[in-house]
Scaffold this active site. Structure first.
Site, PDB file in Angstrom:
ATOM      1  N   GLY A  26       0.619  -1.299  -0.345  1.00 14.80           N
ATOM      2  CA  GLY A  26       0.075  -0.192   0.550  1.00 14.80           C
ATOM      3  C   GLY A  26       0.777   1.269  -0.129  1.00 14.80           C
ATOM      4  O   GLY A  26       1.989   1.121   0.320  1.00 14.80           O
ATOM      5  N   SER A  27       0.363   2.504  -0.077  1.00 16.64           N
ATOM      6  CA  SER A  27       1.162   4.196  -0.234  1.00 16.64           C
ATOM      7  C   SER A  27       1.741   4.643   1.087  1.00 16.64           C
ATOM      8  O   SER A  27       2.510   5.139   1.079  1.00 16.64           O
ATOM      9  CB  SER A  27       0.085   4.261  -0.402  1.00 16.64           C
ATOM     10  OG  SER A  27      -1.389   5.054   0.191  1.00 16.64           O
ATOM     11  N   THR A  28       1.367   3.691   2.380  1.00 15.27           N
ATOM     12  CA  THR A  28       2.178   3.813   3.378  1.00 15.27           C
ATOM     13  C   THR A  28       3.041   3.215   3.538  1.00 15.27           C
ATOM     14  O   THR A  28       4.151   3.895   3.688  1.00 15.27           O
ATOM     15  CB  THR A  28       0.587   4.071   4.659  1.00 15.27           C
ATOM     16  OG1 THR A  28      -0.422   4.375   4.173  1.00 15.27           O
ATOM     17  CG2 THR A  28       1.244   4.597   5.396  1.00 15.27           C
ATOM     18  N   ASP A  80       2.731  -3.052   8.523  1.00 20.73           N
ATOM     19  CA  ASP A  80       1.619  -3.292   7.305  1.00 20.73           C
ATOM     20  C   ASP A  80       0.775  -1.649   7.105  1.00 20.73           C
ATOM     21  O   ASP A  80       0.757  -1.043   8.383  1.00 20.73           O
ATOM     22  CB  ASP A  80       0.913  -4.563   7.198  1.00 20.73           C
ATOM     23  CG  ASP A  80       0.674  -4.832   6.041  1.00 20.73           C
ATOM     24  OD1 ASP A  80       0.124  -4.349   5.060  1.00 20.73           O
ATOM     25  OD2 ASP A  80       0.013  -5.999   4.985  1.00 20.73           O
ATOM     26  N   GLY A  81      -0.167  -1.820   5.872  1.00 22.61           N
ATOM     27  CA  GLY A  81      -1.286  -0.944   6.349  1.00 22.61           C
ATOM     28  C   GLY A  81      -2.145  -0.992   6.728  1.00 22.61           C
ATOM     29  O   GLY A  81      -2.630  -2.432   7.199  1.00 22.61           O
ATOM     30  N   LYS A  93      -8.096  -4.897   5.923  1.00 20.32           N
ATOM     31  CA  LYS A  93      -7.449  -5.125   5.146  1.00 20.32           C
ATOM     32  C   LYS A  93      -7.356  -5.255   4.282  1.00 20.32           C
ATOM     33  O   LYS A  93      -8.749  -6.072   3.854  1.00 20.32           O
ATOM     34  CB  LYS A  93      -6.130  -5.746   6.130  1.00 20.32           C
ATOM     35  CG  LYS A  93      -5.463  -4.425   7.143  1.00 20.32           C
ATOM     36  CD  LYS A  93      -4.226  -5.271   7.530  1.00 20.32           C
ATOM     37  CE  LYS A  93      -3.646  -5.609   6.320  1.00 20.32           C
ATOM     38  NZ  LYS A  93      -3.103  -4.720   5.509  1.00 20.32           N
ATOM     39  N   GLY A  95      -7.782  -3.739   1.361  1.00 17.17           N
ATOM     40  CA  GLY A  95      -8.288  -2.366   0.088  1.00 17.17           C
ATOM     41  C   GLY A  95      -7.364  -2.540  -1.089  1.00 17.17           C
ATOM     42  O   GLY A  95      -7.909  -2.455  -2.412  1.00 17.17           O
ATOM     43  N   GLU A 102      -1.341 -10.979   3.354  1.00 19.41           N
ATOM     44  CA  GLU A 102      -1.070 -10.437   4.342  1.00 19.41           C
ATOM     45  C   GLU A 102      -1.219 -10.881   5.054  1.00 19.41           C
ATOM     46  O   GLU A 102      -0.606 -10.707   6.651  1.00 19.41           O
ATOM     47  CB  GLU A 102      -1.364  -9.000   4.245  1.00 19.41           C
ATOM     48  CG  GLU A 102      -1.450  -7.610   3.322  1.00 19.41           C
ATOM     49  CD  GLU A 102      -2.162  -7.041   2.608  1.00 19.41           C
ATOM     50  OE1 GLU A 102      -1.349  -5.716   2.690  1.00 19.41           O
ATOM     51  OE2 GLU A 102      -3.092  -6.708   3.313  1.00 19.41           O
ATOM     52  N   LYS A 120      -7.832   6.506   9.089  1.00 20.23           N
ATOM     53  CA  LYS A 120      -8.173   4.758   9.438  1.00 20.23           C
ATOM     54  C   LYS A 120      -8.697   5.081  10.401  1.00 20.23           C
ATOM     55  O   LYS A 120      -8.903   3.846  10.908  1.00 20.23           O
ATOM     56  CB  LYS A 120      -6.739   4.419   9.226  1.00 20.23           C
ATOM     57  CG  LYS A 120      -6.462   4.270   7.421  1.00 20.23           C
ATOM     58  CD  LYS A 120      -7.096   4.312   6.722  1.00 20.23           C
ATOM     59  CE  LYS A 120      -6.073   5.122   5.362  1.00 20.23           C
ATOM     60  NZ  LYS A 120      -5.376   3.598   4.838  1.00 20.23           N
TER      61      LYS A 120
HETATM   62  C1  5RP Z   1      -3.640  -2.930   1.241  1.00 12.98           C
HETATM   63  C2  5RP Z   1      -4.162  -3.155   2.416  1.00 12.98           C
HETATM   64  C3  5RP Z   1      -2.899  -1.675   2.657  1.00 12.98           C
HETATM   65  O1  5RP Z   1      -2.264  -2.689   3.860  1.00 12.98           O
HETATM   66  C4  5RP Z   1      -4.193  -1.372   3.117  1.00 12.98           C
HETATM   67  O2  5RP Z   1      -5.243  -0.825   1.574  1.00 12.98           O
HETATM   68  C5  5RP Z   1      -3.909   0.179   3.498  1.00 12.98           C
HETATM   69  O3  5RP Z   1      -3.464   0.975   2.046  1.00 12.98           O
HETATM   70  P1  5RP Z   1      -2.826   2.449   2.138  1.00 12.98           P
HETATM   71  O4  5RP Z   1      -1.462   2.716   3.456  1.00 12.98           O
HETATM   72  O5  5RP Z   1      -2.803   2.989   0.671  1.00 12.98           O
HETATM   73  O6  5RP Z   1      -3.862   3.261   2.744  1.00 12.98           O
HETATM   74  O7  5RP Z   1      -4.481  -4.284   3.052  1.00 12.98           O
HETATM   75  O8  5RP Z   1      -4.254  -4.798   1.167  1.00 12.98           O
END
Ligand code: 5RP
Length: 225
Positions: A26-28, A80-81, A93, A95, A102, A120
């Site tokens: 993910g982006s984070t 992880d995000g 999780k 998204g 994961e 979040k």
């Molecule tokens: C991917 C995930 C990501 O960790 C989650 O969607 C958060 O993403 P982001 O940091 O881009 O908001 O579960 O399957």
């Protein structure tokens, strides 16, 4: 300052020499991987396992070597995000579609840190649609079953085609608004043949690093201390 960036980068402080690290998606986590790559270039020695093809690509581009998940017995720390996190550090999780890998990586991890921005953090899970990974062969039947349970299923699509996960499954997102009983819901979903994994990550995170307007807040799990 970018809240995702400060949370993602902060997590790298918990990575120690010699560790086997699980890299989320993910982006984070992007910022975690970027910062970790910097440390690796400076001499930090780690091994890393990836939770998705996109993370493998990113980490490799940044110069972090990814080793296969089935070549490690355990992972010291996974970062992880998350899409939503409640006060008990239960989360949604998936998204980004990587929930199965994961969860597999998380399940083999001694410690799990989630990196999120403040948006979040919620009091009750469910506003974010809950992703369910399903077997393509059974997706129609699973969809109908979810519908009959009033769980508002939506088959995830990209450009009119079904979204396909790294594990070659489909994703059905459940629009629930509120998940009052996440453990019960998880059990119900798991009991449906054709459901491979759910995006409910319950009692898994040890710590959540929350980025908020230039500052980070660290929340530790009470149940997993
Ligand atoms: C991917 C995930 C990501 O960790 C989650 O969607 C958060 O993403 P982001 O940091 O881009 O908001 O579960 O399957």
């Amino acid at each position: 300052m970018n809240s995702k960036k400060i949370a993602g980068e902060k997590a790298v402080e918990f990575i120690k020499d010699g560790m086997i690290i699980g890299l989320g998606t993910g982006s984070t986590v992007y910022y975690t991987i970027n910062k970790l790559a910097e440390k690796v270039r400076e001499g930090l020695s780690i091994k890393a396992v990836s939770t998705s093809s996109s993370t493998t690509k990113l980490a490799t581009q940044f110069g972090i070597e990814i080793i296969p998940f089935d070549e490690v017995d355990y992972i010291d720390l996974t970062i992880d995000g998350a899409d939503e996190v409640d006060n008990n550090l239960n989360g949604i999780k998936g998204g980004g579609g990587a929930l199965l890998y994961e969860k597999l990586v998380a399940s083999s991890s001694k410690k799990i840190i989630w990196v999120v921005d403040k948006s979040k953090m919620v009091s009750t899970l469910g506003k974010f649609p809950l992703p369910i990974e399903v077997i393509p062969f059974a997706h129609h039947q699973v969809f109908n079953k979810l519908k009959s349970l009033n769980l508002n299923p939506v088959l995830r699509k990209i450009d009119h085609s079904c979204y396909i996960t790294d594990g070659e499954h489909y994703i059905i997102d459940l629009s629930l608004e509120k998940i009052e009983y996440p453990y019960e819901l998880d059990n119900t979903l798991r009991s449906i043949p054709g459901v491979v994994e759910t995006g409910l990550f319950l009692n898994m995170a040890d710590m959540v690093i929350v980025g908020n307007e230039g500052k980070v807040e660290i929340v530790n799990s009470k149940s997993r201390l």
